[in-house]
Structure formats: structure tokens, C-alpha cells
Scaffold this motif. Structure first.
Motif, PDB file in Angstrom:
ATOM      1  N   ASP A  38       0.815  -1.210   0.000  1.00 14.82           N
ATOM      2  CA  ASP A  38       0.000   0.000   0.000  1.00 14.82           C
ATOM      3  C   ASP A  38       0.850   1.262   0.000  1.00 14.82           C
ATOM      4  O   ASP A  38       0.562   2.202  -0.756  1.00 14.82           O
ATOM      5  CB  ASP A  38      -0.945  -0.009   1.208  1.00 14.82           C
ATOM      6  N   GLU A  39       1.906   1.295   0.818  1.00 13.42           N
ATOM      7  CA  GLU A  39       2.730   2.513   0.878  1.00 13.42           C
ATOM      8  C   GLU A  39       3.409   2.804  -0.459  1.00 13.42           C
ATOM      9  O   GLU A  39       3.595   3.959  -0.841  1.00 13.42           O
ATOM     10  CB  GLU A  39       3.764   2.465   2.018  1.00 13.42           C
ATOM     11  N   ASN A  40       3.752   1.754  -1.202  1.00 16.87           N
ATOM     12  CA  ASN A  40       4.360   1.951  -2.524  1.00 16.87           C
ATOM     13  C   ASN A  40       3.330   2.448  -3.540  1.00 16.87           C
ATOM     14  O   ASN A  40       3.650   3.288  -4.383  1.00 16.87           O
ATOM     15  CB  ASN A  40       5.012   0.668  -3.013  1.00 16.87           C
ATOM     16  N   ARG A  41       2.111   1.922  -3.467  1.00 18.32           N
ATOM     17  CA  ARG A  41       1.062   2.412  -4.374  1.00 18.32           C
ATOM     18  C   ARG A  41       0.811   3.897  -4.134  1.00 18.32           C
ATOM     19  O   ARG A  41       0.681   4.682  -5.076  1.00 18.32           O
ATOM     20  CB  ARG A  41      -0.238   1.618  -4.184  1.00 18.32           C
ATOM     21  N   LYS A  42       0.772   4.296  -2.853  1.00 15.76           N
ATOM     22  CA  LYS A  42       0.542   5.709  -2.515  1.00 15.76           C
ATOM     23  C   LYS A  42       1.691   6.582  -3.024  1.00 15.76           C
ATOM     24  O   LYS A  42       1.457   7.652  -3.587  1.00 15.76           O
ATOM     25  CB  LYS A  42       0.364   5.874  -1.007  1.00 15.76           C
ATOM     26  N   ALA A  43       2.921   6.124  -2.836  1.00 17.70           N
ATOM     27  CA  ALA A  43       4.086   6.890  -3.295  1.00 17.70           C
ATOM     28  C   ALA A  43       4.077   7.010  -4.816  1.00 17.70           C
ATOM     29  O   ALA A  43       4.365   8.081  -5.362  1.00 17.70           O
ATOM     30  CB  ALA A  43       5.380   6.233  -2.814  1.00 17.70           C
ATOM     31  N   PHE A  44       3.734   5.929  -5.503  1.00 22.87           N
ATOM     32  CA  PHE A  44       3.675   5.952  -6.962  1.00 22.87           C
ATOM     33  C   PHE A  44       2.607   6.923  -7.443  1.00 22.87           C
ATOM     34  O   PHE A  44       2.850   7.747  -8.323  1.00 22.87           O
ATOM     35  CB  PHE A  44       3.418   4.543  -7.510  1.00 22.87           C
ATOM     36  N   LYS A  45       1.419   6.847  -6.857  1.00 26.04           N
ATOM     37  CA  LYS A  45       0.323   7.711  -7.291  1.00 26.04           C
ATOM     38  C   LYS A  45       0.616   9.184  -6.971  1.00 26.04           C
ATOM     39  O   LYS A  45       0.159  10.073  -7.691  1.00 26.04           O
ATOM     40  CB  LYS A  45      -0.998   7.280  -6.642  1.00 26.04           C
ATOM     41  N   ALA A  46       1.394   9.439  -5.932  1.00 28.72           N
ATOM     42  CA  ALA A  46       1.726  10.817  -5.556  1.00 28.72           C
ATOM     43  C   ALA A  46       2.650  11.475  -6.580  1.00 28.72           C
ATOM     44  O   ALA A  46       2.512  12.662  -6.870  1.00 28.72           O
ATOM     45  CB  ALA A  46       2.360  10.843  -4.169  1.00 28.72           C
ATOM     46  N   GLU A  48       4.395   9.727  -9.967  1.00 30.96           N
ATOM     47  CA  GLU A  48       4.719   8.541 -10.750  1.00 30.96           C
ATOM     48  C   GLU A  48       6.123   8.582 -11.339  1.00 30.96           C
ATOM     49  O   GLU A  48       6.892   7.629 -11.188  1.00 30.96           O
ATOM     50  CB  GLU A  48       3.673   8.330 -11.848  1.00 30.96           C
ATOM     51  N   ALA A  49       6.477   9.664 -11.980  1.00 32.76           N
ATOM     52  CA  ALA A  49       7.787   9.751 -12.648  1.00 32.76           C
ATOM     53  C   ALA A  49       8.913   9.640 -11.630  1.00 32.76           C
ATOM     54  O   ALA A  49       9.923   8.957 -11.880  1.00 32.76           O
ATOM     55  CB  ALA A  49       7.902  11.050 -13.429  1.00 32.76           C
ATOM     56  N   GLU A  50       8.762  10.270 -10.489  1.00 34.88           N
ATOM     57  CA  GLU A  50       9.797  10.214  -9.448  1.00 34.88           C
ATOM     58  C   GLU A  50       9.912   8.806  -8.872  1.00 34.88           C
ATOM     59  O   GLU A  50      11.006   8.293  -8.660  1.00 34.88           O
ATOM     60  CB  GLU A  50       9.481  11.234  -8.345  1.00 34.88           C
ATOM     61  N   TYR A  51       8.784   8.168  -8.621  1.00 32.13           N
ATOM     62  CA  TYR A  51       8.789   6.812  -8.066  1.00 32.13           C
ATOM     63  C   TYR A  51       9.489   5.836  -9.009  1.00 32.13           C
ATOM     64  O   TYR A  51      10.235   4.957  -8.566  1.00 32.13           O
ATOM     65  CB  TYR A  51       7.354   6.341  -7.781  1.00 32.13           C
ATOM     66  N   LEU A  52       9.284   5.989 -10.302  1.00 33.30           N
ATOM     67  CA  LEU A  52       9.876   5.076 -11.276  1.00 33.30           C
ATOM     68  C   LEU A  52      11.405   5.160 -11.303  1.00 33.30           C
ATOM     69  O   LEU A  52      12.061   4.211 -11.725  1.00 33.30           O
ATOM     70  CB  LEU A  52       9.316   5.346 -12.676  1.00 33.30           C
ATOM     71  N   LYS A  53      11.964   6.248 -10.821  1.00 29.60           N
ATOM     72  CA  LYS A  53      13.424   6.401 -10.806  1.00 29.60           C
ATOM     73  C   LYS A  53      14.093   5.414  -9.847  1.00 29.60           C
ATOM     74  O   LYS A  53      15.294   5.182  -9.946  1.00 29.60           O
ATOM     75  CB  LYS A  53      13.804   7.833 -10.426  1.00 29.60           C
ATOM     76  N   LYS A  54      13.337   4.804  -8.964  1.00 33.91           N
ATOM     77  CA  LYS A  54      13.885   3.806  -8.031  1.00 33.91           C
ATOM     78  C   LYS A  54      14.253   2.496  -8.742  1.00 33.91           C
ATOM     79  O   LYS A  54      14.928   1.651  -8.180  1.00 33.91           O
ATOM     80  CB  LYS A  54      12.862   3.468  -6.934  1.00 33.91           C
ATOM     81  N   PHE A  55      13.757   2.340  -9.950  1.00 31.21           N
ATOM     82  CA  PHE A  55      13.922   1.076 -10.680  1.00 31.21           C
ATOM     83  C   PHE A  55      14.752   1.313 -11.937  1.00 31.21           C
ATOM     84  O   PHE A  55      14.745   2.387 -12.507  1.00 31.21           O
ATOM     85  CB  PHE A  55      12.543   0.503 -11.032  1.00 31.21           C
ATOM     86  N   ASP A  90      -4.554   1.310 -10.593  1.00 32.06           N
ATOM     87  CA  ASP A  90      -5.405   2.332 -11.214  1.00 32.06           C
ATOM     88  C   ASP A  90      -6.891   2.007 -11.062  1.00 32.06           C
ATOM     89  O   ASP A  90      -7.741   2.742 -11.569  1.00 32.06           O
ATOM     90  CB  ASP A  90      -5.065   2.464 -12.703  1.00 32.06           C
ATOM     91  N   GLY A  91      -7.204   0.880 -10.415  1.00 32.25           N
ATOM     92  CA  GLY A  91      -8.606   0.509 -10.190  1.00 32.25           C
ATOM     93  C   GLY A  91      -9.244  -0.249 -11.334  1.00 32.25           C
ATOM     94  O   GLY A  91     -10.470  -0.311 -11.432  1.00 32.25           O
ATOM     95  N   HIS A  92      -8.428  -0.863 -12.194  1.00 33.61           N
ATOM     96  CA  HIS A  92      -8.963  -1.580 -13.351  1.00 33.61           C
ATOM     97  C   HIS A  92      -8.908  -3.090 -13.139  1.00 33.61           C
ATOM     98  O   HIS A  92      -7.968  -3.616 -12.554  1.00 33.61           O
ATOM     99  CB  HIS A  92      -8.176  -1.237 -14.614  1.00 33.61           C
ATOM    100  N   SER A  93      -9.914  -3.771 -13.679  1.00 35.70           N
ATOM    101  CA  SER A  93      -9.940  -5.232 -13.641  1.00 35.70           C
ATOM    102  C   SER A  93      -9.044  -5.790 -14.742  1.00 35.70           C
ATOM    103  O   SER A  93      -8.672  -5.070 -15.686  1.00 35.70           O
ATOM    104  CB  SER A  93     -11.371  -5.734 -13.863  1.00 35.70           C
ATOM    105  N   PHE A  94      -8.735  -7.059 -14.636  1.00 36.91           N
ATOM    106  CA  PHE A  94      -7.943  -7.715 -15.681  1.00 36.91           C
ATOM    107  C   PHE A  94      -8.724  -7.712 -16.994  1.00 36.91           C
ATOM    108  O   PHE A  94      -8.154  -7.552 -18.062  1.00 36.91           O
ATOM    109  CB  PHE A  94      -7.570  -9.137 -15.253  1.00 36.91           C
TER     110      PHE A  94
END
Length: 172
Positions: A38-46, A48-55, A90-94
């Protein structure tokens, strides 16, 4: 580094998740797996571009994630089961993701799947080359299965009747 061409690369709309794609997509798949927390989803949504830099993502992978281009993510080494975690974030189903990836509405996609799936006509290898089967000498030997054991309840009743008949024989 350019991808090594494989016999199965010409299947329309299909990106086979092989060892090479697995290595290529390690960063994107680790990003997607991080979304399980959950904490990672929140950080990503806050941010996105910055969070992706971790990878360790290529610019193309980063762009595909930010644009939610799922087909491109698969082409760049994403695994469908991992990238589905991004869709869930993002709240989407498969079903929604599969519909988007095939260019269909969710209703049309569901109807197609309930009707037996996509026709194989036009969706096979363009080369028509048959898949190479392993030779019998290199394949693993088949396991021999042990015969089924009788259920315990039956064997208990048999052993009970045997012991009863032994005790009645001793009495005689």
C-alpha cells in the motif's frame, strides 16, 4: 542491445515472455511487484515519474508505464501478471486491461471469451513453421504412478473384520 530473433516472434500481437524478455523487463516487473504494498502504491500515485526512478527502467519502459501502454510494456519485457498490478493500482480489472490491449470494449472482449476466445485463424505464426518438438532421447522420462491406495475408512473396516474373524476363530 538488440533482441535475438526467435521463430515465435512473428505471431501477431504476441510477445512471448522468454528468458531474454525476462532479463530485459526485470526493472519493470520489480516496479510492478512493488505495487503490492500500500505505501508503494501511494508513493507511486503521488509522483509517478519520481517513483519510477527507483527502478532500472529504460526511457522506453518509463514512457510505456506513464502512458499505461500495456502492449508496449509486454514488448519491453513486462510480464502480464506483473503489469496487471499496475492496472489494479489504477482501479482496473484484468478484463478491462485485456480489452484495452486487444482494442475491444469490455463487453465485446467478455463476449469473445465466453464464445470460446479468439479464432486461431490469422493469429498463428506468419512463417507457418511448426514448433520444434524435443526428441524422445532428450525428453524427461515419464513418471510411473503408483496404484491408488484404498481409502482408510475401507481399510479400517476390513482390518476390523479380519480381527473380528480371528477372535471368533480363537473362540471356536
Amino acid at each position: 542491445m538488440a533482441r535475438t530473433q526467435q521463430d515465435y516472434d512473428d505471431i501477431p500481437g504476441t510477445f512471448v515472455f522468454d528468458a531474454e524478455r525476462s532479463r530485459e523487463g526485470f526493472g519493470i516487473n520489480m516496479f510492478c511487484m512493488s505495487l503490492m504494498k500500500d505505501e508503494n502504491r501511494k508513493a507511486f500515485k503521488a509522483n509517478e515519474a519520481e517513483y519510477l526512478k527507483k527502478f532500472r527502467l529504460t526511457p522506453e519502459q518509463t514512457e510505456a508505464v506513464l502512458k499505461r501502454d500495456y502492449n508496449r510494456m509486454l514488448e519491453l519485457g513486462g510480464n502480464i501478471y506483473f503489469t496487471a498490478k499496475l492496472g489494479a493500482t489504477d482501479g482496473h480489472s484484468f478484463q478491462h486491461l485485456a480489452a484495452v490491449m486487444t482494442g475491444a470494449s469490455q463487453q465485446d472482449y467478455a463476449a469473445m471469451m465466453l464464445g470460446g476466445g479468439r479464432s486461431v485463424e490469422g493469429n498463428r505464426s506468419r512463417s507457418g513453421k511448426p514448433v520444434k518438438a524435443k526428441s524422445a532421447s532428450t525428453s524427461k522420462p515419464k513418471l510411473k504412478l503408483k496404484p491408488r491406495l484404498k481409502s482408510k475408512s475401507k481399510s479400517k473396516s476390513k482390518s476390523k473384520s479380519k480381527s473380528q474373524s480371528k477372535s471368533s476363530a480363537k473362540r471356536k
